[in-house]
Design an enzyme around this catalytic site. Structure first.
Site, mmCIF file in Angstrom:
data_model
loop_
_atom_site.group_PDB
_atom_site.id
_atom_site.type_symbol
_atom_site.label_atom_id
_atom_site.label_comp_id
_atom_site.label_asym_id
_atom_site.label_seq_id
_atom_site.Cartn_x
_atom_site.Cartn_y
_atom_site.Cartn_z
ATOM 1 N N CYS A 169 52.902 -32.880 26.518
ATOM 2 C CA CYS A 169 51.466 -32.610 26.703
ATOM 3 C C CYS A 169 50.573 -33.770 26.299
ATOM 4 O O CYS A 169 49.386 -33.774 26.625
ATOM 5 C CB CYS A 169 51.062 -31.357 25.935
ATOM 6 S SG CYS A 169 51.875 -29.879 26.550
ATOM 7 N N HIS B 286 43.167 -31.923 24.927
ATOM 8 C CA HIS B 286 44.203 -31.253 25.721
ATOM 9 C C HIS B 286 43.888 -29.752 25.760
ATOM 10 O O HIS B 286 43.544 -29.137 24.759
ATOM 11 C CB HIS B 286 45.559 -31.513 25.068
ATOM 12 C CG HIS B 286 46.657 -30.671 25.607
ATOM 13 N ND1 HIS B 286 46.866 -30.489 26.951
ATOM 14 C CD2 HIS B 286 47.624 -29.945 24.974
ATOM 15 C CE1 HIS B 286 47.908 -29.695 27.129
ATOM 16 N NE2 HIS B 286 48.384 -29.346 25.945
ATOM 17 N N ASN C 21 47.475 -23.998 30.209
ATOM 18 C CA ASN C 21 47.920 -25.302 29.716
ATOM 19 C C ASN C 21 48.719 -25.993 30.819
ATOM 20 O O ASN C 21 49.819 -25.562 31.152
ATOM 21 C CB ASN C 21 48.777 -25.069 28.461
ATOM 22 C CG ASN C 21 49.302 -26.345 27.843
ATOM 23 O OD1 ASN C 21 49.269 -27.413 28.462
ATOM 24 N ND2 ASN C 21 49.800 -26.245 26.633
#
Ligand code: UT7
Length: 320
Positions: A103, A240, A270
């Site tokens: 990520c 993020h 996500n």
């Protein structure tokens, strides 16, 4: 950015696992996410996002000298997603390679691309973040399958004349905590097959949450200081997009007001290394990120890994 058409809502998930819309919204802020079609992959989505980024930058694909793809869910171990994108885009003068930092991959790729541009080695670099986590999720595991979505985003970095804005970064890794979020690879890991789901993602959500809030704040403050700025000088912050509670906690700890912080996790979930470029794209389209803004971005995830970058959002070269 490129987002696959198919939408999966929290209500849809209620039919798959023992969950409910209220739990997902309260714990994560997510309402829906997009899921790639059977014929879509990290490279096909990345190519489409790349094509759109080139159009925004008014560049021909042949002008790009380097393609970096940040991804942890590309369709091959090799060739790289970036090589497929380089060909798919017609960027025939470009070198290409992938970056996998889960990520935080996009921030890592951006920093790497930034090094080539600041040294003058390359003048035009395409950075793609693209992921299909829907293919590595256990759709029977409610603690993970409600969190992720698919998508891609891309940016072009260009060298410019005149005084450079700030470009500072902090990258970090704590491999001792690799077990907190991982997905075994079907090709490299011994005895792992995709038949019985051994390649699915596993996560200790609570521990990753604690890591995220603490490490993200520290990394942002270090990157801001390295840029010679104070946190009050940051005009816009793109974290993020993992969980709206993490985003709010980080913003509160940093003392950043809501209007400086971007969140679209409610609509995409996500999307791992695609989340920051997708957020960046929407922030620009919505006029929230303005020319001359000091921009901070931060990624975090499996590794454990993290990366923060501070830079000035400059007008497009063809606008000058
Ligand atoms: O990209 C970076 C990687 N990932 C992250 O950043 C994720 C970081 N972690 C998180 O965002 C949060 O920890 C989660 C959203 C994953 C979980 O939220 P939480 O507040 O930490 O919940 P929890 O894991 O402590 O679980 C609380 C309860 C548990 O039940 P018991 O043990 O209290 O009875 C879970 O079984 O919620 C239950 N639960 C669910 N209930 C309904 C877990 N998932 C679900 C679900 N629906 N989908």
């Amino acid at each position: 950015m490129y987002i696959p058409r198919k939408v999966l809502t929290n209500r849809d998930l209620e039919a798959l696992v023992d969950t409910d819309d209220a739990w997902i919204q309260t714990r994560t802020g997510i309402r829906e996410r997009h899921i790639a079609a059977d014929n879509e992959t990290a490279s096909t989505m990345g190519i489409e996002a790349g094509r759109r980024a080139l159009a925004v930058a008014a560049l021909a694909p042949e002008e790009i000298e380097l393609v970096i793809a940040a991804t942890s869910t590309t369709e091959h171990i090799f060739p790289s997603c970036a090589s497929l994108a380089q060909h798919g885009l017609g960027a025939r003068n470009a070198a290409a390679f992938d970056v996998n930092a889960a990520c935080s991959g996009f921030v890592h790729a951006l920093v790497i691309g930034g090094q080539f541009v600041t040294t003058g080695a390359y003048k035009k670099v395409l950075i793609i973040g693209t992921e299909v986590y829907s293919r590595i999720l256990d759709w029977h595991d409610r603690s993970t399958c409600v969190l992720f979505g698919d998508g891609a985003g891309a940016v072009v970095l260009e060298a410019r004349k005149g005084s450079p804005g700030p470009f500072s970064f902090v990258l970090g890794s704590d491999g001792a905590r690799a077990d907190l979020i991982y997905a075994p690879g079907v090709c490299g890991a011994p005895n792992v097959t995709s038949v019985n789901g051994q390649h699915w993602l596993h996560m200790n959500g609570r521990e990753v949450y604690k890591f995220a809030v603490k490490t993200v704040c520290d990394a942002v403050l270090q990157a801001v200081a390295a840029a010679g700025l104070r946190i009050e000088d940051i005009d816009f912050f793109i974290p993020h997009q993992a969980n709206d509670r993490i985003i709010k906690a980080v913003a509160r700890n940093l003392g950043l007001p809501d209007d400086k912080v971007f969140s679209n996790v409610d609509r995409y979930g996500n999307t791992s290394s695609a989340s920051i470029p997708i957020a960046l794209c929407e922030a620009v389209e919505q006029g929230r990120l303005k020319d001359g803004d000091n921009l901070a971005m931060v990624g975090f995830g499996s590794g454990l890994s993290w990366g923060a970058v501070v830079m000035r959002w400059a007008p497009r070269l063809n606008d000058e």
